[in-house]
Enzyme design. Structure first.
Site, PDB file in Angstrom:
ATOM      1  N   HIS A 150       3.253 -23.549 -53.923  1.00 35.63           N
ATOM      2  CA  HIS A 150       3.406 -22.738 -55.132  1.00 35.63           C
ATOM      3  C   HIS A 150       4.183 -23.541 -56.168  1.00 35.63           C
ATOM      4  CE1 HIS A 150       2.508 -18.675 -53.302  1.00 35.63           C
ATOM      5  NE2 HIS A 150       2.874 -19.306 -52.202  1.00 35.63           N
ATOM      6  N   HIS A 161      -0.613 -24.359 -48.771  1.00 33.98           N
ATOM      7  CA  HIS A 161      -0.589 -24.406 -50.242  1.00 33.98           C
ATOM      8  C   HIS A 161       0.840 -24.542 -50.728  1.00 33.98           C
ATOM      9  CE1 HIS A 161      -0.509 -20.257 -48.790  1.00 33.98           C
ATOM     10  NE2 HIS A 161       0.388 -20.054 -49.741  1.00 33.98           N
TER      11      HIS A 161
HETATM   12  P1  AMP Z   1       1.611 -17.207 -49.480  1.00 32.75           P
HETATM   13  O1  AMP Z   1       2.136 -15.793 -49.438  1.00 32.75           O
HETATM   14  O2  AMP Z   1       2.658 -18.251 -49.616  1.00 32.75           O
HETATM   15  O3  AMP Z   1       0.657 -17.449 -48.327  1.00 32.75           O
HETATM   16  O4  AMP Z   1       0.781 -17.299 -50.834  1.00 32.75           O
HETATM   17  C1  AMP Z   1      -0.557 -16.907 -50.949  1.00 32.75           C
HETATM   18  C2  AMP Z   1      -0.801 -16.718 -52.409  1.00 32.75           C
HETATM   19  O5  AMP Z   1      -2.193 -16.696 -52.623  1.00 32.75           O
HETATM   20  C3  AMP Z   1      -0.244 -15.391 -52.969  1.00 32.75           C
HETATM   21  O6  AMP Z   1       0.753 -15.694 -53.942  1.00 32.75           O
HETATM   22  C4  AMP Z   1      -1.484 -14.724 -53.581  1.00 32.75           C
HETATM   23  O7  AMP Z   1      -1.201 -14.125 -54.819  1.00 32.75           O
HETATM   24  C5  AMP Z   1      -2.432 -15.877 -53.735  1.00 32.75           C
HETATM   25  N1  AMP Z   1      -3.848 -15.535 -53.701  1.00 32.75           N
HETATM   26  C6  AMP Z   1      -4.486 -14.825 -52.751  1.00 32.75           C
HETATM   27  N2  AMP Z   1      -5.807 -14.743 -53.041  1.00 32.75           N
HETATM   28  C7  AMP Z   1      -5.992 -15.438 -54.191  1.00 32.75           C
HETATM   29  C8  AMP Z   1      -7.129 -15.722 -55.015  1.00 32.75           C
HETATM   30  N3  AMP Z   1      -8.355 -15.281 -54.696  1.00 32.75           N
HETATM   31  N4  AMP Z   1      -6.968 -16.463 -56.123  1.00 32.75           N
HETATM   32  C9  AMP Z   1      -5.726 -16.910 -56.448  1.00 32.75           C
HETATM   33  N5  AMP Z   1      -4.628 -16.680 -55.725  1.00 32.75           N
HETATM   34  C10 AMP Z   1      -4.743 -15.944 -54.611  1.00 32.75           C
END
Ligand code: AMP
Ligand code: ZN
Length: 146
Positions: free
Chosen positions: A107, A105
């Protein structure tokens, strides 16, 4: 583009609609939805609609497909709020690099001021490097393309 899902993956569940999300954009290839943490207001995630754990697993076609959409989505996030003055686009790969969800993903983190809630530190270590050190690292990386 192939659409492979991992049944245990939270972002695959979001793609399939099994878990709700605040989707802001989607098409056949990507989905963009609000990051639940809202690091800054408008913080959005862009994901490919196929399960791929991290950037290292992209082939050129997937990269072309996903990266082509990011500027368009970034502009929409920016233009939705006149207080947004910039944006960090961050892609974490591996636990040590702060990846916590292992479905790749990007950001999109809108920036408002240098005092908002996003921080990124690039330490300047150049004082510890000389030509030989730079060249050794350069050669190690270049060798991987052979
Ligand atoms: P990373 O730490 O780069 O893997 O980012 C994962 C992101 O996913 C984090 O910023 C979380 O806040 C976000 N996240 C996890 N679960 C969900 C969800 N159900 N809906 C939206 N964002 C999520
Ligand atoms: Zn997934």
């Amino acid at each position: 583009m192939t659409h492979d899902y991992d049944d245990d993956c939270i972002f695959c569940k979001i793609i399939k609609g099994e878990i709700p999300s605040y989707t802001v954009y989607e098409d056949d290839d990507v989905k963009a939805f609000l990051d639940i943490s809202q690091g800054t207001p408008g913080h959005t995630l862009v994901i490919p609609k196929t399960h791929v754990p991290d950037i290292f697993a992209y082939d050129a076609d997937l990269a072309a497909t996903v990266f082509a959409k990011i500027p368009m989505i970034a502009r929409a996030v920016r233009d939705a709020n006149p207080a947004i003055n910039g944006m960090n686009i961050v892609n974490n790969n591996g636990e040590v690099a702060y990846q916590s969800v292992f479905h790749s993903h990007f950001h999109l983190v809108p920036r408002y001021t240098d005092q908002d809630d996003f921080k990124m530190v690039f330490k300047d270590n150049s004082a510890n490097y000389d030509d030989a050190k730079y060249a050794a690292i350069q050669a190690q990386i270049q060798a991987q393309f052979n």
